[in-house]
Write a protein that holds these residues in place. Structure first.
Motif, mmCIF file in Angstrom:
data_model
loop_
_atom_site.group_PDB
_atom_site.id
_atom_site.type_symbol
_atom_site.label_atom_id
_atom_site.label_comp_id
_atom_site.label_asym_id
_atom_site.label_seq_id
_atom_site.Cartn_x
_atom_site.Cartn_y
_atom_site.Cartn_z
ATOM 1 N N PRO A 177 5.219 -1.936 -1.788
ATOM 2 C CA PRO A 177 5.082 -1.922 -0.319
ATOM 3 C C PRO A 177 3.671 -1.552 0.129
ATOM 4 N N GLY A 178 3.004 -0.684 -0.621
ATOM 5 C CA GLY A 178 1.627 -0.318 -0.285
ATOM 6 C C GLY A 178 0.698 -1.514 -0.324
ATOM 7 N N HIS A 179 0.879 -2.396 -1.309
ATOM 8 C CA HIS A 179 0.075 -3.624 -1.377
ATOM 9 C C HIS A 179 0.408 -4.550 -0.212
ATOM 10 N N GLN A 180 1.674 -4.634 0.142
ATOM 11 C CA GLN A 180 2.107 -5.555 1.205
ATOM 12 C C GLN A 180 1.574 -5.145 2.573
ATOM 13 N N ILE A 181 1.458 -3.846 2.833
ATOM 14 C CA ILE A 181 0.963 -3.415 4.143
ATOM 15 C C ILE A 181 -0.521 -3.059 4.102
#
Length: 55
Positions: free
Chosen positions: A38-42
């Motif tokens: 999720p950190g990469h996605q946001i």
């Protein structure tokens, strides 16, 4: 772990600085991915790349 020269590891770009995690307490081997993905996605400013080693 700090190496004397840059080296590729698990198909990731060469670097002298690596953090090797022993997730032996995580039987599912999903905890790290559940946070990093999720950190990469946001587009968090700093989320380390990760790769699960298949032994």
């Amino acid at each position: 772990m700090r190496l004397t020269s840059s080296s590729e590891l698990l198909g990731m770009p060469a670097s002298r600085h690596w953090a090797l995690l022993a997730d032996n307490a995580d039987e599912t081997l999903l905890r790290t991915d559940l946070i990093f993905d999720p950190g990469h996605q946001i587009s968090w400013q700093y989320v380390p790349r990760s790769q699960c080693a298949q032994l």
